[in-house]
Design a protein around this motif. Structure first.
Motif, PDB file in Angstrom:
ATOM      1  N   PRO A   1       0.647  -1.648  -0.469  1.00  0.00           N
ATOM      2  CA  PRO A   1       0.429   0.278  -0.157  1.00  0.00           C
ATOM      3  C   PRO A   1       0.788   1.599   0.120  1.00  0.00           C
ATOM      4  O   PRO A   1       2.003   1.248   0.503  1.00  0.00           O
ATOM      5  CB  PRO A   1      -1.241  -0.209   1.089  1.00  0.00           C
TER       6      PRO A   1
ATOM      7  N   GLN B   1      -4.325   6.521   3.607  1.00  0.00           N
ATOM      8  CA  GLN B   1      -3.495   4.813   2.114  1.00  0.00           C
ATOM      9  C   GLN B   1      -4.119   4.124   1.346  1.00  0.00           C
ATOM     10  O   GLN B   1      -5.502   3.920   1.622  1.00  0.00           O
ATOM     11  CB  GLN B   1      -2.799   3.794   3.340  1.00  0.00           C
TER      12      GLN B   1
ATOM     13  N   ASP C   1      -4.152   0.372  -1.443  1.00  0.00           N
ATOM     14  CA  ASP C   1      -3.450  -0.670  -1.946  1.00  0.00           C
ATOM     15  C   ASP C   1      -3.561  -0.590  -3.602  1.00  0.00           C
ATOM     16  O   ASP C   1      -4.064   0.487  -4.202  1.00  0.00           O
ATOM     17  CB  ASP C   1      -4.120  -1.537  -1.581  1.00  0.00           C
ATOM     18  N   ASN C   2      -3.240  -1.913  -4.436  1.00  0.00           N
ATOM     19  CA  ASN C   2      -3.276  -1.487  -5.204  1.00  0.00           C
ATOM     20  C   ASN C   2      -4.380  -2.246  -6.154  1.00  0.00           C
ATOM     21  O   ASN C   2      -4.546  -1.905  -7.462  1.00  0.00           O
ATOM     22  CB  ASN C   2      -2.339  -2.950  -5.493  1.00  0.00           C
TER      23      ASN C   2
END
Length: 286
Positions: free
Chosen positions: A170, A212, A214-215
């Motif tokens: 992340p 944050q 993530d992919n």
């Protein structure tokens, strides 16, 4: 010059020098120390302490001593990278404490470890029975590396024959209310995407303490105001649920129609949708 001012200046100067010397010695110097690094660290600290408070000591001599104690560990580290035998001499070698489930008592005595010391090290690795260990080795840094027996190791996806989708780390895209552009670019995202996601949550960037992503493009945030509840990301689960619903609808349409040609069309598209669901499941399933 008053003595307290001189001590302050000397302390500040030596502290700055020590900071850069430690930085040049590398991160290894401040993480896991071998014997030589441990000694040099103590000596450098002692030199700084003595020449900080002793106003009669020549500070130039202190800088020279620090330089010598910097060059020696630096040279040792350099030659250690070039020669395995020299590395074994300067940093020490690993010592096997447990092999094939059997405790090596002679190696324990050689390193000055008692049974209690060994058990303490095992507990540090969340192992409470020595019989559960297949292999354990004492590293030159003093840490004990432990390999549990196969039946005591946690199950992995590989053990279960599961194929999982690759996952990247992340990225922190918002910190202290400010957007970080480089992490966004690492995920092939931009500020427009970030603003859109925050708008969905009714949150402004200035109110975000930490954000944050993530992919999978899911954003999680922490706000300055802890009393405000932030919804969990739902993009991936919603997309998966929508695809499953489409597949189920196609099956229902196939059952509802009496036209054979239309029925075959619905059934074929239902199978294709199911194949698509199977492919994206590892990426979208929580």
């Amino acid at each position: 010059m008053p003595g307290w001012i001189e001590i302050a200046i000397r302390s500040f100067t030596l502290l700055i020098v020590l900071f850069f010397l430690t930085k040049w010695l590398g991160k290894k110097q401040i993480s896991q120390l071998n014997i030589f690094e441990y000694i040099s660290g103590i000596v450098l600290g002692g030199i700084v302490a003595i020449h900080s408070i002793d106003t009669e000591a020549n500070i130039v001599y202190g800088l020279i001593a620090m330089f010598v104690w910097f060059i020696i560990p630096f040279a040792v580290e350099y030659f250690s990278l070039k020669s395995k035998s020299f590395r074994n001499f300067s940093q020490g070698r690993s010592t096997v404490f447990i092999q094939d489930g059997k405790i090596m008592e002679d190696n324990l005595k050689k390193e000055g470890y008692s049974t209690d010391d060994l058990l303490e090290k095992l507990r540090d690795n969340n192992v409470f029975l020595a019989s559960d260990v297949e292999f354990a080795v004492l590293e030159p840094s003093g840490t004990l590396s432990v390999l549990p027996k196969k039946e005591n190791q946690p199950l992995t996806a590989k053990d279960l024959g599961l194929k999982l989708a690759p996952e990247k780390e992340p990225q922190t895209v918002v910190m202290d209310g400010k957007v970080l552009l480089e992490p966004l670019a690492n995920l092939s995202l931009n500020t427009n995407w970030l603003e859109t996601e925050l708008d969905k949550m009714n949150v402004s960037i200035e109110n975000v303490f930490l954000g944050q992503a993530d992919n999978n493009g899911q954003l999680t945030i922490d706000l300055y105001d802890d009393k405000i509840a932030v919804p969990s990301p739902t993009e991936a689960p919603l997309l998966l649920a929508t695809m499953k619903k489409c597949q189920a609808d196609l099956e229902l349409f196939a059952l509802a129609t009496e036209n054979e040609e239309v029925k075959r069309m619905y059934e074929e598209n239902s199978k294709k949708m199911q194949q698509a669901v199977d492919k994206v499941m590892p990426y979208l399933k929580e």
